[in-house]
Enzyme design. Structure first.
Site, short mmCIF file in Angstrom:
data_model
loop_
_atom_site.label_atom_id
_atom_site.label_comp_id
_atom_site.label_asym_id
_atom_site.label_seq_id
_atom_site.Cartn_x
_atom_site.Cartn_y
_atom_site.Cartn_z
N ARG A 97 -58.12 -19.60 25.73
CA ARG A 97 -58.70 -20.27 24.55
C ARG A 97 -59.39 -21.59 24.89
O ARG A 97 -59.90 -22.27 24.00
CB ARG A 97 -57.62 -20.50 23.49
CG ARG A 97 -56.96 -19.21 23.08
CD ARG A 97 -56.19 -19.31 21.79
NE ARG A 97 -55.55 -18.02 21.51
CZ ARG A 97 -54.86 -17.74 20.42
NH1 ARG A 97 -54.69 -18.66 19.49
NH2 ARG A 97 -54.34 -16.55 20.25
N TRP A 134 -40.91 0.98 -14.34
CA TRP A 134 -41.08 -0.44 -14.63
C TRP A 134 -40.34 -1.20 -13.54
O TRP A 134 -39.13 -1.23 -13.51
CB TRP A 134 -40.49 -0.80 -16.00
CG TRP A 134 -41.20 -0.16 -17.15
CD1 TRP A 134 -40.91 1.05 -17.73
CD2 TRP A 134 -42.34 -0.68 -17.85
NE1 TRP A 134 -41.79 1.30 -18.75
CE2 TRP A 134 -42.67 0.25 -18.86
CE3 TRP A 134 -43.10 -1.84 -17.75
CZ2 TRP A 134 -43.73 0.06 -19.74
CZ3 TRP A 134 -44.15 -2.03 -18.64
CH2 TRP A 134 -44.47 -1.09 -19.62
N SER A 175 -46.32 -23.29 20.16
CA SER A 175 -46.55 -22.08 19.38
C SER A 175 -45.30 -21.19 19.33
O SER A 175 -45.37 -19.99 19.55
CB SER A 175 -47.73 -21.30 19.99
OG SER A 175 -48.17 -20.31 19.12
N VAL A 201 -47.23 -38.64 22.21
CA VAL A 201 -48.17 -39.66 21.70
C VAL A 201 -47.33 -40.79 21.11
O VAL A 201 -46.49 -40.57 20.23
CB VAL A 201 -49.13 -39.05 20.65
CG1 VAL A 201 -49.97 -40.15 20.00
CG2 VAL A 201 -50.03 -38.01 21.32
N ASN A 251 -49.17 -23.19 9.14
CA ASN A 251 -50.24 -22.38 9.74
C ASN A 251 -51.53 -22.49 8.93
O ASN A 251 -52.61 -22.66 9.47
CB ASN A 251 -49.80 -20.91 9.81
CG ASN A 251 -48.87 -20.65 10.98
OD1 ASN A 251 -49.31 -20.40 12.08
ND2 ASN A 251 -47.58 -20.74 10.76
N CYS A 300 -38.36 -20.24 13.20
CA CYS A 300 -37.75 -19.39 12.16
C CYS A 300 -36.89 -18.29 12.78
O CYS A 300 -35.97 -17.78 12.14
CB CYS A 300 -38.83 -18.75 11.30
SG CYS A 300 -40.12 -19.88 10.77
N ALA A 336 -43.27 -22.43 7.16
CA ALA A 336 -44.17 -22.03 8.25
C ALA A 336 -45.57 -21.64 7.79
O ALA A 336 -46.56 -21.98 8.45
CB ALA A 336 -43.53 -20.87 9.02
N ASP A 365 -45.16 -29.64 8.59
CA ASP A 365 -43.91 -30.24 8.12
C ASP A 365 -43.93 -31.76 8.04
O ASP A 365 -42.98 -32.36 7.53
CB ASP A 365 -42.75 -29.83 9.04
CG ASP A 365 -42.26 -28.42 8.77
OD1 ASP A 365 -42.92 -27.70 8.00
OD2 ASP A 365 -41.22 -28.05 9.34
N TYR A 404 -45.66 2.23 -8.13
CA TYR A 404 -44.37 2.86 -8.43
C TYR A 404 -44.23 4.18 -7.70
O TYR A 404 -45.16 5.00 -7.68
CB TYR A 404 -44.21 3.12 -9.94
CG TYR A 404 -43.17 4.21 -10.19
CD1 TYR A 404 -41.83 3.99 -9.87
CD2 TYR A 404 -43.54 5.46 -10.67
CE1 TYR A 404 -40.88 4.99 -10.03
CE2 TYR A 404 -42.60 6.48 -10.83
CZ TYR A 404 -41.28 6.24 -10.51
OH TYR A 404 -40.34 7.22 -10.65
P1 FAD Z 1 -42.98 -28.26 14.11
O1 FAD Z 1 -42.70 -26.82 14.24
O2 FAD Z 1 -41.83 -29.18 13.85
O3 FAD Z 1 -43.75 -28.77 15.40
C1 FAD Z 1 -44.09 -30.10 15.58
C2 FAD Z 1 -44.28 -30.33 17.07
O4 FAD Z 1 -44.77 -31.66 17.27
C3 FAD Z 1 -43.00 -30.22 17.86
O5 FAD Z 1 -43.18 -29.26 18.89
C4 FAD Z 1 -42.78 -31.61 18.42
O6 FAD Z 1 -42.20 -31.62 19.71
C5 FAD Z 1 -44.18 -32.17 18.44
N1 FAD Z 1 -44.27 -33.64 18.35
C6 FAD Z 1 -43.69 -34.43 17.43
N2 FAD Z 1 -44.03 -35.72 17.63
C7 FAD Z 1 -44.83 -35.74 18.71
C8 FAD Z 1 -45.50 -36.78 19.42
N3 FAD Z 1 -45.41 -38.05 19.03
N4 FAD Z 1 -46.25 -36.45 20.49
C9 FAD Z 1 -46.36 -35.15 20.89
N5 FAD Z 1 -45.74 -34.13 20.26
C10 FAD Z 1 -44.99 -34.42 19.18
N6 FAD Z 1 -40.07 -21.58 7.71
C11 FAD Z 1 -40.35 -20.48 6.97
O7 FAD Z 1 -41.39 -20.45 6.30
N7 FAD Z 1 -39.51 -19.41 6.96
C12 FAD Z 1 -38.36 -19.38 7.68
O8 FAD Z 1 -37.62 -18.39 7.66
C13 FAD Z 1 -38.03 -20.52 8.46
N8 FAD Z 1 -36.90 -20.55 9.20
C14 FAD Z 1 -36.64 -21.66 9.97
C15 FAD Z 1 -35.47 -21.66 10.72
C16 FAD Z 1 -35.16 -22.76 11.50
C17 FAD Z 1 -33.90 -22.75 12.29
C18 FAD Z 1 -36.05 -23.87 11.53
C19 FAD Z 1 -35.73 -25.06 12.38
C20 FAD Z 1 -37.21 -23.87 10.79
C21 FAD Z 1 -37.52 -22.77 9.99
N9 FAD Z 1 -38.66 -22.73 9.21
C22 FAD Z 1 -38.94 -21.63 8.44
C23 FAD Z 1 -39.59 -23.88 9.15
C24 FAD Z 1 -40.77 -23.70 10.10
O9 FAD Z 1 -40.28 -23.48 11.39
C25 FAD Z 1 -41.63 -24.95 10.04
O10 FAD Z 1 -42.16 -25.05 8.73
C26 FAD Z 1 -42.79 -24.94 11.02
O11 FAD Z 1 -42.34 -24.82 12.34
C27 FAD Z 1 -43.59 -26.24 10.89
O12 FAD Z 1 -44.56 -26.30 11.88
P2 FAD Z 1 -45.19 -27.70 12.31
O13 FAD Z 1 -46.22 -27.38 13.33
O14 FAD Z 1 -45.61 -28.45 11.11
O15 FAD Z 1 -44.00 -28.55 12.91
#
Ligand code: FAD
Length: 478
Positions: free
Chosen positions: A72, A467, A40, A82, A335, A44, A331, A313, A459
């Protein structure tokens, strides 16, 4: 008997799903496997941690592992990767330092995220070459900046306005990629006194935004003493010792960024060339990928394998305007889709919802946003005939003591007038990003420019002109 919901990945998508499922159905057994130690967390915020505006990695964590476990009632297992899914037996196998566990599931969510793309550049394995995708990447970069600021083996060139923190400055450093991570890191490094050289393969930075936005942002980078190299694909990272293909430990530190036209001396390189979905685990289990290369899902984020969902992602989404699959790893989608899956497995089927590709970035003292379809070829392919206008409008009433310009690029379909997308840029604080939300509303409503120009936007002199710039753009296009 109680159902078990297993989640792979403990960040935005995974923990949103786990929390929502447990909240809606406290009888559900919820097990989360996270291979790392952090859960968690807000990746970003990492550029601002490296910059020094955020003091600790812990500050980026919204809910701690202890809170998930104790408050929780989620069975969160960090340090567990995994490694296999058996959809017939409905089990996953996870490995940790203490061995291997097999966990059965009734519902499974793949929330494995994305990883930084490491392009096949000669010398990319050298010491001093970084990416920024994970908390540990952020830690390494912050440590690098701290070492450099302590003055170990760094030159002290005369630096310009970006050098906020230091009297004497350091550098030079290279950034490969002019996307949002490249720009945020340009700010973070320049603010720490580094002389920044940014290399972009294409002819503009922020390629998903409008040309007007890209030009305004690139001009601002130059004003901040960032050297921007456009149409400059990096061919090699030269330095001492072994290069790619050899032993990474033996690879000497990076010393020079080489393009077709330039050789630029650097002391470190940050590679920000995008991300790719982590899909190995899914593919091995027979989960289908879509045309973008991310996991294909239906409206409920369910994959082709029954009771196996994917969100965030690692997964595709459906575009609000075109209805086509898209890969927009951001992000809010993670979520929102994670939360929807949690609600679904708790007994209330919930759609993940479309994405408009809305994104925002701050680079030094400018802010920019984009949403919808801006690229003319993309619009044509989706069956529209795009027409685009760019307007400059005042961000606040002319008589108000502060203010600047908001540049709005608006694209609509010529025949129907339907709003297709927008890109906005302004000085930081002058509202380009928040103004984009009116256009997002228009996209969601499939509104025309004739309707958008009549939106009843708020406004008052400190916020806009009567506008608003978005209305001005809609009027020009209508
Ligand atoms: P992730 O955050 O990638 O989490 C996936 C998790 O799964 C990881 O913790 C990983 O360790 C775990 N995992 C993977 N494979 C396995 C496995 N086989 N077994 C157990 N665990 C595993 N988004 C925005 O909207 N605005 C922003 O300004 C923005 N800025 C960003 C800046 C940076 C530097 C980065 C890196 C990303 C940014 N993002 C931003 C993107 C945003 O962080 C991601 O969209 C978001 O974190 C995606 O969440 P997620 O849970 O899908 O994946």
């Amino acid at each position: 008997m109680t159902d078990t919901f297993v989640v792979v990945g403990g960040d935005a998508a995974g923990m949103s799903a786990a929390s929502k499922a447990k909240r809606d159905d406290p009888d559900l057994e919820v097990v989360v496997f996270e291979k790392g130690e952090w859960v968690s967390y807000g990746a970003c915020g990492l550029p601002y941690y490296v910059k020094g505006e955020i003091q600790s990695l812990e500050a980026l964590v919204s809910v701690t592992p202890e809170e998930f476990r104790e408050e929780r009632d989620i069975d969160l297992r960090t340090g567990h990767e995994v490694v296999a899914i058996d959809p017939d037996e409905r089990t996953v196998t996870a490995e940790s330092e203490s061995g291997s566990v097999v966990q059965s599931y009734d519902h499974l969510l793949l929330a494995t995220g994305a990883e930084a793309v490491v392009p096949p550049i000669d010398g990319i394995d050298r010491e001093g070459v970084y990416t920024l995708g994970s908390m540990s990447d952020g830690k390494e970069l912050r440590e690098y900046v701290a070492r450099a600021r302590d003055g170990e083996s760094f030159q002290q060139p005369d630096r310009g306005p970006a050098c906020q923190y230091l009297e004497d400055c350091t550098g030079p450093v290279g950034i490969v990629g002019g996307g949002y991570i490249g720009l945020e890191m340009a700010e973070a490094l320049a603010a720490n006194g580094f002389e920044v050289h940014l290399f972009q393969r294409g002819d503009r930075v922020l390629t998903g935004f409008s040309e007007a936005t890209s030009e305004a942002v690139a001009d601002h980078l130059r004003e901040q003493d960032v050297t921007v190299y456009l149409e400059s694909e990096v061919a090699a990272l030269e330095g001492g010792g072994a290069v790619q293909g050899g032993d990474a430990d033996e690879a000497g530190a990076v010393e020079t960024v080489v393009t077709a036209d330039e050789r630029v001396d650097v002391e470190m390189v940050l590679v920000g060339t995008g991300v790719r979905p982590r899909t190995d685990l899914a593919e091995a289990a027979g989960v289908e990928l879509g045309p973008t290369g991310a996991v294909a899902t239906d409206d409920y984020c369910e994959t082709n394998v029954p009771d196996v969902y994917a969100a965030g992602d690692c997964a595709e989404a459906t575009h609000t305007v075109t209805g086509d699959p898209v890969y927009v790893p951001l992000a809010l989608t993670a979520n929102r889709h994670g939360r929807a899956v949690g609600q679904t497995v708790a007994g209330q089927p919930t759609e993940g919802g479309d994405v408009a590709g809305t994104a925002a970035v701050k680079a030094f003292e400018v802010e920019a946003a984009r949403t919808g379809i801006l690229d003319h070829d993309d619009a044509l392919e989706a069956g529209f005939e795009p027409v685009t206008e760019t307007v400059d409008a005042k961000s606040r009433a002319g008589y108000y003591p502060e203010g600047g310009t908001v540049t709005v690029t608006l694209t609509a379909d010529r025949d129907s007038g339907r709003v297709l997308g927008a890109s906005l840029v302004s000085e930081y604080g002058e509202g380009a990003v928040h103004r984009s939300h009116a256009v997002v509303g228009a996209l969601e409503a499939e509104a025309t420019v004739f309707e958008l120009e009549n939106y009843d936007l708020a406004y008052a002199p400190p916020f806009n002109t009567t506008w608003d710039p978005v209305l001005v753009a809609a009027k020009v296009l209508a």
